[in-house]
Design a protein around this motif. Sequence first.
Motif, PDB file in Angstrom:
ATOM      1  N   LYS A  45      48.970  38.581  35.860  1.00 29.39           N
ATOM      2  CA  LYS A  45      50.251  38.422  36.564  1.00 29.39           C
ATOM      3  C   LYS A  45      50.130  38.955  37.990  1.00 29.39           C
ATOM      4  N   LYS A  46      49.318  39.986  38.135  1.00 27.66           N
ATOM      5  CA  LYS A  46      49.092  40.576  39.455  1.00 27.66           C
ATOM      6  C   LYS A  46      48.239  39.636  40.312  1.00 27.66           C
ATOM      7  N   HIS A  47      48.594  39.540  41.589  1.00 33.57           N
ATOM      8  CA  HIS A  47      47.787  38.705  42.485  1.00 33.57           C
ATOM      9  C   HIS A  47      46.482  39.421  42.834  1.00 33.57           C
ATOM     10  N   ILE A  48      45.409  38.917  42.250  1.00 39.64           N
ATOM     11  CA  ILE A  48      44.052  39.396  42.562  1.00 39.64           C
ATOM     12  C   ILE A  48      43.302  38.142  42.984  1.00 39.64           C
ATOM     13  N   THR A  49      42.664  38.156  44.132  1.00 35.20           N
ATOM     14  CA  THR A  49      42.152  36.873  44.652  1.00 35.20           C
ATOM     15  C   THR A  49      40.933  36.357  43.885  1.00 35.20           C
ATOM     16  N   SER A  50      40.091  37.250  43.399  1.00 31.40           N
ATOM     17  CA  SER A  50      38.885  36.797  42.685  1.00 31.40           C
ATOM     18  C   SER A  50      38.244  37.993  41.998  1.00 31.40           C
ATOM     19  N   ILE A  51      37.176  37.755  41.273  1.00 28.17           N
ATOM     20  CA  ILE A  51      36.416  38.859  40.667  1.00 28.17           C
ATOM     21  C   ILE A  51      36.014  39.859  41.747  1.00 28.17           C
ATOM     22  N   SER A  52      35.633  39.332  42.903  1.00 27.49           N
ATOM     23  CA  SER A  52      35.149  40.200  43.987  1.00 27.49           C
ATOM     24  C   SER A  52      36.220  41.173  44.477  1.00 27.49           C
ATOM     25  N   ALA A  53      37.482  40.829  44.254  1.00 27.08           N
ATOM     26  CA  ALA A  53      38.581  41.673  44.742  1.00 27.08           C
ATOM     27  C   ALA A  53      39.099  42.639  43.675  1.00 27.08           C
ATOM     28  N   GLU A  55      39.709  45.805  41.505  1.00 23.31           N
ATOM     29  CA  GLU A  55      39.604  47.250  41.737  1.00 23.31           C
ATOM     30  C   GLU A  55      39.287  47.932  40.412  1.00 23.31           C
ATOM     31  N   ASP A  56      38.738  49.123  40.492  1.00 22.19           N
ATOM     32  CA  ASP A  56      38.375  49.838  39.264  1.00 22.19           C
ATOM     33  C   ASP A  56      39.577  49.963  38.328  1.00 22.19           C
ATOM     34  N   ASP A  57      40.764  50.128  38.889  1.00 23.84           N
ATOM     35  CA  ASP A  57      41.977  50.284  38.071  1.00 23.84           C
ATOM     36  C   ASP A  57      42.365  49.001  37.336  1.00 23.84           C
ATOM     37  N   ASP A  58      41.743  47.880  37.679  1.00 27.88           N
ATOM     38  CA  ASP A  58      42.053  46.601  37.031  1.00 27.88           C
ATOM     39  C   ASP A  58      41.289  46.412  35.721  1.00 27.88           C
ATOM     40  N   GLN A  59      40.518  47.400  35.330  1.00 26.78           N
ATOM     41  CA  GLN A  59      39.676  47.269  34.132  1.00 26.78           C
ATOM     42  C   GLN A  59      40.494  46.849  32.904  1.00 26.78           C
ATOM     43  N   GLY A  60      41.663  47.454  32.748  1.00 31.91           N
ATOM     44  CA  GLY A  60      42.510  47.139  31.592  1.00 31.91           C
ATOM     45  C   GLY A  60      42.995  45.698  31.618  1.00 31.91           C
ATOM     46  N   ILE A  61      43.302  45.207  32.804  1.00 34.42           N
ATOM     47  CA  ILE A  61      43.770  43.822  32.948  1.00 34.42           C
ATOM     48  C   ILE A  61      42.663  42.856  32.530  1.00 34.42           C
ATOM     49  N   GLY A  89      34.684  32.169  44.841  1.00 34.23           N
ATOM     50  CA  GLY A  89      34.247  31.871  46.203  1.00 34.23           C
ATOM     51  C   GLY A  89      34.015  30.386  46.431  1.00 34.23           C
ATOM     52  N   SER A  90      33.857  30.025  47.700  1.00 35.63           N
ATOM     53  CA  SER A  90      33.829  28.609  48.088  1.00 35.63           C
ATOM     54  C   SER A  90      32.631  27.869  47.504  1.00 35.63           C
ATOM     55  N   GLN A  91      31.465  28.506  47.482  1.00 39.23           N
ATOM     56  CA  GLN A  91      30.285  27.792  47.004  1.00 39.23           C
ATOM     57  C   GLN A  91      30.360  27.510  45.494  1.00 39.23           C
ATOM     58  N   ALA A  92      31.157  28.273  44.800  1.00 36.36           N
ATOM     59  CA  ALA A  92      31.358  28.033  43.363  1.00 36.36           C
ATOM     60  C   ALA A  92      32.525  27.088  43.105  1.00 36.36           C
ATOM     61  N   GLY A  93      33.225  26.676  44.171  1.00 40.89           N
ATOM     62  CA  GLY A  93      34.304  25.710  44.018  1.00 40.89           C
ATOM     63  C   GLY A  93      35.647  26.323  43.682  1.00 40.89           C
ATOM     64  N   GLN A  94      35.838  27.608  43.969  1.00 38.19           N
ATOM     65  CA  GLN A  94      37.155  28.212  43.727  1.00 38.19           C
ATOM     66  C   GLN A  94      38.164  27.623  44.706  1.00 38.19           C
ATOM     67  N   THR A  95      39.202  26.982  44.172  1.00 34.41           N
ATOM     68  CA  THR A  95      40.213  26.360  45.024  1.00 34.41           C
ATOM     69  C   THR A  95      41.511  27.171  45.062  1.00 34.41           C
ATOM     70  N   VAL A  96      41.829  27.861  43.977  1.00 33.88           N
ATOM     71  CA  VAL A  96      43.046  28.688  43.943  1.00 33.88           C
ATOM     72  C   VAL A  96      42.621  30.151  44.054  1.00 33.88           C
ATOM     73  N   LYS A  97      43.144  30.820  45.074  1.00 38.10           N
ATOM     74  CA  LYS A  97      42.687  32.194  45.376  1.00 38.10           C
ATOM     75  C   LYS A  97      43.517  33.233  44.618  1.00 38.10           C
ATOM     76  N   HIS A  98      43.650  32.987  43.317  1.00 35.85           N
ATOM     77  CA  HIS A  98      44.272  33.936  42.382  1.00 35.85           C
ATOM     78  C   HIS A  98      43.382  33.885  41.154  1.00 35.85           C
TER      79      HIS A  98
END
Length: 114
Positions: A45-53, A55-61, A89-98
């Motif tokens: 539900k939280k806006h996180i743009t990708s795996i790369s973004a 945070e350590d606190d997102d572990q539970g999510i 990311g772009s080279q993997a074809g990610q089109t929606v940045k959530h």
Amino acid sequence: MAGDCVFCKIVSQEIPTEFLLETEHVVAFQDINPEAPTHLLVIPKKHITSISALEDDDQGIVGEIMLAIRDLAEKEQLDQGYRVVVNTGSQAGQTVKHLHFHLLGGRSLKWPPG
Ligand code: 5GP
Ligand code: ZN
């Protein structure tokens, strides 16, 4: 909530979308352009743009997403197998940045992907 994010709008139901599963931090819904008989998207539900973004606190999510995928695969009777894909990311074809996990199944899937 990111103002122009289509998946944030789905979470808030500004874009009305049926949830096949909802937990405290996660929702799942059908991909609008399915590539397999079962093609679901499982997102925080939280806006996180990708795996790369993440945070350590997102572990539970992230754990909650994985358990949601387990439950959805059972619900969809994907006992012959399924694939979970996270384009990043772009080279993997990610089109929606959530951040979103594709759950694909119901047919034979080729490997490696293109
Ligand atoms: P990506 O290419 O970023 O890994 O995947 C984005 C996915 O989101 C695509 O499979 C696309 O069909 C799906 N999608 C894009 N916009 C919408 C929408 O408004 N509703 C739904 N249900 N799926 C969407
Ligand atoms: Zn978003």
